[in-house]
Scaffold this active site. Sequence first.
Site, PDB file in Angstrom:
ATOM      1  N   HIS A  39      -6.849 -17.290   7.301  1.00 28.73           N
ATOM      2  CA  HIS A  39      -8.363 -17.793   6.562  1.00 28.73           C
ATOM      3  C   HIS A  39      -9.539 -16.596   6.058  1.00 28.73           C
ATOM      4  O   HIS A  39      -9.715 -16.738   4.982  1.00 28.73           O
ATOM      5  CB  HIS A  39      -9.215 -18.644   7.737  1.00 28.73           C
ATOM      6  N   GLN A  63      -5.923 -36.724   6.584  1.00 26.19           N
ATOM      7  CA  GLN A  63      -4.505 -36.002   6.291  1.00 26.19           C
ATOM      8  C   GLN A  63      -3.685 -35.890   7.070  1.00 26.19           C
ATOM      9  O   GLN A  63      -2.881 -35.035   7.091  1.00 26.19           O
ATOM     10  CB  GLN A  63      -5.298 -34.766   5.481  1.00 26.19           C
ATOM     11  N   GLY A 149      -4.387 -20.643   0.228  1.00 26.81           N
ATOM     12  CA  GLY A 149      -3.393 -19.813   0.712  1.00 26.81           C
ATOM     13  C   GLY A 149      -1.939 -20.247   0.353  1.00 26.81           C
ATOM     14  O   GLY A 149      -1.705 -21.658   0.167  1.00 26.81           O
ATOM     15  N   LYS A 151       0.355 -20.079   2.126  1.00 23.39           N
ATOM     16  CA  LYS A 151       1.255 -20.492   3.010  1.00 23.39           C
ATOM     17  C   LYS A 151       1.320 -22.215   2.981  1.00 23.39           C
ATOM     18  O   LYS A 151       2.526 -22.560   3.544  1.00 23.39           O
ATOM     19  CB  LYS A 151       0.405 -20.226   4.488  1.00 23.39           C
ATOM     20  N   ASP A 152       0.588 -22.783   2.213  1.00 24.81           N
ATOM     21  CA  ASP A 152       0.631 -24.203   2.093  1.00 24.81           C
ATOM     22  C   ASP A 152       0.917 -24.292   0.632  1.00 24.81           C
ATOM     23  O   ASP A 152       0.197 -24.614  -0.157  1.00 24.81           O
ATOM     24  CB  ASP A 152      -0.794 -25.123   2.320  1.00 24.81           C
ATOM     25  N   VAL A 178      -0.723 -14.413   5.351  1.00 23.56           N
ATOM     26  CA  VAL A 178      -0.881 -13.394   6.529  1.00 23.56           C
ATOM     27  C   VAL A 178       0.023 -13.682   7.749  1.00 23.56           C
ATOM     28  O   VAL A 178      -0.089 -14.639   8.126  1.00 23.56           O
ATOM     29  CB  VAL A 178      -2.304 -13.250   6.967  1.00 23.56           C
ATOM     30  N   SER A 187      -1.382 -19.236  12.210  1.00 20.01           N
ATOM     31  CA  SER A 187      -1.570 -20.583  11.978  1.00 20.01           C
ATOM     32  C   SER A 187      -2.640 -21.108  13.166  1.00 20.01           C
ATOM     33  O   SER A 187      -2.403 -20.444  14.126  1.00 20.01           O
ATOM     34  CB  SER A 187      -0.339 -21.512  12.075  1.00 20.01           C
TER      35      SER A 187
HETATM   36  P1  AMP Z   1      -6.168 -24.997   7.146  1.00 18.25           P
HETATM   37  O1  AMP Z   1      -7.324 -24.458   8.119  1.00 18.25           O
HETATM   38  O2  AMP Z   1      -4.790 -24.787   7.913  1.00 18.25           O
HETATM   39  O3  AMP Z   1      -6.230 -26.129   6.442  1.00 18.25           O
HETATM   40  O4  AMP Z   1      -5.838 -23.847   6.163  1.00 18.25           O
HETATM   41  C1  AMP Z   1      -7.087 -23.397   5.178  1.00 18.25           C
HETATM   42  C2  AMP Z   1      -6.553 -22.632   4.061  1.00 18.25           C
HETATM   43  O5  AMP Z   1      -6.015 -21.551   4.683  1.00 18.25           O
HETATM   44  C3  AMP Z   1      -5.505 -22.956   3.232  1.00 18.25           C
HETATM   45  O6  AMP Z   1      -5.677 -22.931   1.906  1.00 18.25           O
HETATM   46  C4  AMP Z   1      -4.244 -22.576   3.945  1.00 18.25           C
HETATM   47  O7  AMP Z   1      -3.185 -22.359   2.932  1.00 18.25           O
HETATM   48  C5  AMP Z   1      -4.895 -21.250   4.318  1.00 18.25           C
HETATM   49  N1  AMP Z   1      -3.999 -20.514   5.282  1.00 18.25           N
HETATM   50  C6  AMP Z   1      -3.588 -21.067   6.307  1.00 18.25           C
HETATM   51  N2  AMP Z   1      -2.713 -19.999   7.141  1.00 18.25           N
HETATM   52  C7  AMP Z   1      -2.557 -19.074   6.282  1.00 18.25           C
HETATM   53  C8  AMP Z   1      -2.106 -17.786   6.462  1.00 18.25           C
HETATM   54  N3  AMP Z   1      -1.312 -17.406   7.528  1.00 18.25           N
HETATM   55  N4  AMP Z   1      -2.270 -16.783   5.501  1.00 18.25           N
HETATM   56  C9  AMP Z   1      -2.919 -17.256   4.424  1.00 18.25           C
HETATM   57  N5  AMP Z   1      -3.523 -18.249   4.009  1.00 18.25           N
HETATM   58  C10 AMP Z   1      -3.554 -19.078   5.049  1.00 18.25           C
END
Ligand code: AMP
Length: 290
Positions: A39, A63, A149, A151-152, A178, A187
């Site tokens: 993040h 979601q 990210g 990642k998704d 990352v 994560s």
């Molecule tokens: P989340 O809180 O899991 O919904 O993620 C919020 C944002 O952070 C989304 O755009 C994800 O793709 C991104 N994100 C989550 N994990 C990572 C990571 N390891 N590296 C880069 N971005 C990430």
Amino acid sequence: MRPELARTIAACRESLDAPRRRGDRIALVPTMGYLHEGHLSLVDRARGLADRLVLSIFVNPTQFDAESDLEAYPRDLDRDLDLAGGRGVDLVFAPSVQEMYPEPPLTSVTMRGITEGFEGAARPGHFEGVLTVVTKLFHVVEPDVAVFGWKDAQQAAAVRRLIADLDFPVELEVAPTVREPDGLAASSRNVRLSPDHRERALAIPRTLERVRELFRFGERDGTRLEAAMRRSLEDAPGVEPEYAAVVDRDRFVRVDTVESPCVAAVAARVGPVRLIDNALLDPRGEPSGD
Ligand code: AMP
């Protein structure tokens, strides 16, 4: 310095009113909180693109397809505020569920195509929840740029299309994944892995490393790349693969041959946690950004 905290839509809009009128560029990093380096790397990316950094923290119930996953999702707003402040976030928008959904919504955003396979198939309603909440966040914050990210990767593809289809005046930036020092993608769900499960979960980054290597050596056949991924995951004890697929990066459909930028995407269960990860395969250059 701790960022300003807005708990309501009105407070968020009010806080952004003056900067917007001054002509400041506003960046939005949407998250579900329990911040980690992934993040924060999005925040770092946003900093170079805007004058005002907004981070949203909202564990969006619509979601989640499994109640148990929603309940177990880690939350710690105090810690998040410290971390966000340390990276220069100006405003954290952290609304309650009641604030975002005072009534069960009758309106939602759905998308065909991109969202149908993989995460969409495994988690019914997931992308409808994501696209609806992203739409709401875009309306509340009205960012000039939003950072997501890789990642998704399927989510990034869907948001890109959402922006195009619904004419949001928002630039989209997608930042590289990352990883923790052992290779596991950062994560929020990783804290739910026991040391043993975590060790087993390393089969996922190893599998992606393997597919990158095959790709580097010239393998472009989608079926063969997928078979290698599946073999590698099936050989790993304690890992239950859900899918391992090579898909077009923008359309998220399987490809026979990697001729355009593609994603090798993996989902697997390890103990109580479902993990996703991917490798970007770009035939025009070295695989990068993942
Ligand atoms: P989340 O809180 O899991 O919904 O993620 C919020 C944002 O952070 C989304 O755009 C994800 O793709 C991104 N994100 C989550 N994990 C990572 C990571 N390891 N590296 C880069 N971005 C990430």
